[in-house]
Design a protein around this motif. Structure first.
Motif, mmCIF file in Angstrom:
data_model
loop_
_atom_site.group_PDB
_atom_site.id
_atom_site.type_symbol
_atom_site.label_atom_id
_atom_site.label_comp_id
_atom_site.label_asym_id
_atom_site.label_seq_id
_atom_site.Cartn_x
_atom_site.Cartn_y
_atom_site.Cartn_z
ATOM 1 N N CYS A 1 0.856 -1.173 0.000
ATOM 2 C CA CYS A 1 0.000 0.000 0.000
ATOM 3 C C CYS A 1 0.902 1.236 0.000
ATOM 4 O O CYS A 1 2.062 1.192 0.421
ATOM 5 C CB CYS A 1 -0.969 0.027 1.174
ATOM 6 S SG CYS A 1 -0.217 0.260 2.782
ATOM 7 N N ALA A 2 0.344 2.320 -0.511
ATOM 8 C CA ALA A 2 1.098 3.556 -0.639
ATOM 9 C C ALA A 2 0.141 4.733 -0.533
ATOM 10 O O ALA A 2 -1.071 4.583 -0.738
ATOM 11 C CB ALA A 2 1.841 3.592 -1.969
ATOM 12 N N SER A 3 0.690 5.901 -0.235
ATOM 13 C CA SER A 3 -0.160 7.075 -0.067
ATOM 14 C C SER A 3 0.433 8.275 -0.791
ATOM 15 O O SER A 3 1.645 8.363 -1.001
ATOM 16 C CB SER A 3 -0.331 7.409 1.420
ATOM 17 O OG SER A 3 0.907 7.792 1.999
ATOM 18 N N HIS A 4 -0.464 9.198 -1.183
ATOM 19 C CA HIS A 4 -0.021 10.476 -1.748
ATOM 20 C C HIS A 4 -1.079 11.529 -1.462
ATOM 21 O O HIS A 4 -2.226 11.216 -1.166
ATOM 22 C CB HIS A 4 0.248 10.349 -3.252
ATOM 23 C CG HIS A 4 -0.972 10.177 -4.103
ATOM 24 N ND1 HIS A 4 -1.674 11.239 -4.634
ATOM 25 C CD2 HIS A 4 -1.615 9.060 -4.525
ATOM 26 C CE1 HIS A 4 -2.696 10.785 -5.350
ATOM 27 N NE2 HIS A 4 -2.680 9.466 -5.304
ATOM 28 N N LEU A 5 -0.677 12.786 -1.577
ATOM 29 C CA LEU A 5 -1.573 13.898 -1.265
ATOM 30 C C LEU A 5 -2.183 14.543 -2.499
ATOM 31 O O LEU A 5 -2.908 15.518 -2.384
ATOM 32 C CB LEU A 5 -0.831 14.955 -0.447
ATOM 33 C CG LEU A 5 -0.697 14.680 1.052
ATOM 34 C CD1 LEU A 5 0.219 15.709 1.707
ATOM 35 C CD2 LEU A 5 -2.066 14.683 1.719
ATOM 36 N N GLY A 6 -1.874 14.003 -3.675
ATOM 37 C CA GLY A 6 -2.413 14.597 -4.884
ATOM 38 C C GLY A 6 -3.914 14.398 -5.022
ATOM 39 O O GLY A 6 -4.496 13.523 -4.393
ATOM 40 N N LEU A 7 -4.525 15.198 -5.885
ATOM 41 C CA LEU A 7 -5.966 15.128 -6.095
ATOM 42 C C LEU A 7 -6.359 14.117 -7.168
ATOM 43 O O LEU A 7 -7.491 13.649 -7.186
ATOM 44 C CB LEU A 7 -6.514 16.502 -6.468
ATOM 45 C CG LEU A 7 -6.399 17.579 -5.385
ATOM 46 C CD1 LEU A 7 -6.950 18.906 -5.914
ATOM 47 C CD2 LEU A 7 -7.156 17.157 -4.129
ATOM 48 N N GLY A 8 -5.463 13.799 -8.053
ATOM 49 C CA GLY A 8 -5.797 12.887 -9.133
ATOM 50 C C GLY A 8 -5.455 11.454 -8.800
ATOM 51 O O GLY A 8 -4.984 11.134 -7.719
ATOM 52 N N VAL A 9 -5.724 10.587 -9.772
ATOM 53 C CA VAL A 9 -5.384 9.167 -9.634
ATOM 54 C C VAL A 9 -3.949 8.968 -10.094
ATOM 55 O O VAL A 9 -3.559 9.450 -11.150
ATOM 56 C CB VAL A 9 -6.330 8.304 -10.481
ATOM 57 C CG1 VAL A 9 -5.906 6.840 -10.426
ATOM 58 C CG2 VAL A 9 -7.768 8.482 -10.022
ATOM 59 N N SER A 10 -3.175 8.257 -9.316
ATOM 60 C CA SER A 10 -1.816 7.931 -9.723
ATOM 61 C C SER A 10 -1.695 6.423 -9.878
ATOM 62 O O SER A 10 -2.033 5.677 -8.960
ATOM 63 C CB SER A 10 -0.797 8.444 -8.701
ATOM 64 O OG SER A 10 0.513 8.162 -9.148
ATOM 65 N N VAL A 11 -1.241 5.984 -11.043
ATOM 66 C CA VAL A 11 -1.113 4.548 -11.319
ATOM 67 C C VAL A 11 0.343 4.131 -11.430
ATOM 68 O O VAL A 11 0.629 2.989 -11.803
ATOM 69 C CB VAL A 11 -1.883 4.150 -12.594
ATOM 70 C CG1 VAL A 11 -3.368 4.465 -12.440
ATOM 71 C CG2 VAL A 11 -1.306 4.850 -13.817
ATOM 72 N N VAL A 12 1.257 5.033 -11.135
ATOM 73 C CA VAL A 12 2.679 4.712 -11.196
ATOM 74 C C VAL A 12 3.295 4.862 -9.820
ATOM 75 O O VAL A 12 2.904 5.749 -9.039
ATOM 76 C CB VAL A 12 3.426 5.598 -12.212
ATOM 77 C CG1 VAL A 12 2.913 5.324 -13.614
ATOM 78 C CG2 VAL A 12 3.294 7.066 -11.864
ATOM 79 N N PRO A 13 4.259 4.027 -9.491
ATOM 80 C CA PRO A 13 4.862 4.092 -8.152
ATOM 81 C C PRO A 13 5.451 5.457 -7.823
ATOM 82 O O PRO A 13 5.403 5.892 -6.667
ATOM 83 C CB PRO A 13 5.948 3.013 -8.212
ATOM 84 C CG PRO A 13 5.457 2.037 -9.233
ATOM 85 C CD PRO A 13 4.771 2.870 -10.259
ATOM 86 N N GLY A 14 5.977 6.147 -8.822
ATOM 87 C CA GLY A 14 6.591 7.440 -8.581
ATOM 88 C C GLY A 14 5.636 8.516 -8.125
ATOM 89 O O GLY A 14 6.066 9.571 -7.645
ATOM 90 N N GLY A 15 4.340 8.254 -8.245
ATOM 91 C CA GLY A 15 3.351 9.225 -7.819
ATOM 92 C C GLY A 15 3.013 9.174 -6.345
ATOM 93 O O GLY A 15 2.177 9.947 -5.882
#
Length: 123
Positions: free
Chosen positions: A95-109
């Protein structure tokens, strides 16, 4: 700083089900988008599912209809319900987390990652 810890992996027969959990530290979990990825031996890390802060979900095509991502902001936890498992689903799931508003499908996101949990599906 967010710490993530996956659990729920294991050995299951083909056609079976597992539910993975990812517990997050911190008081801002509800602000984060969460994703599940998986990585099989010798392969690149692969996107599985994404859930936004507002509960909107997005899946990799091959997971649609079999996997369901959900979250409980009260429990600081994101889940991945996996049904109709196949041997090719065998992998370490992250599992991973990010603060962006869009969908991220790459690990770098993603900004933070858990240690992963092994899922093995026997034929």
């Amino acid at each position: 700083q967010v710490q993530l810890a996956e659990s729920g992996g294991g050995l299951v027969q083909a056609g079976g089900s597992l539910r993975l959990s990812c517990a997050a530290s911190g008081r801002t979990f509800s602000s984060y988008a969460m994703g599940w990825f998986r990585q099989a031996p010798g392969k690149e890390r692969e996107f599985v599912a994404h859930i936004a802060w507002n509960g909107n979900t997005y899946y990799a095509d091959s997971m649609k209809g079999r996997f369901t991502i959900s979250r409980s902001n009260a429990k600081n936890t994101v889940y991945l319900q996996m049904n109709s498992l196949k041997p090719e689903d065998t992998a370490v799931y992250y599992c991973a987390s990010h603060l962006g508003l869009g969908v991220s499908v790459v690990p770098g996101g993603y900004d933070y990652w858990g240690q992963g949990t092994q899922v093995t599906v026997s034929s």
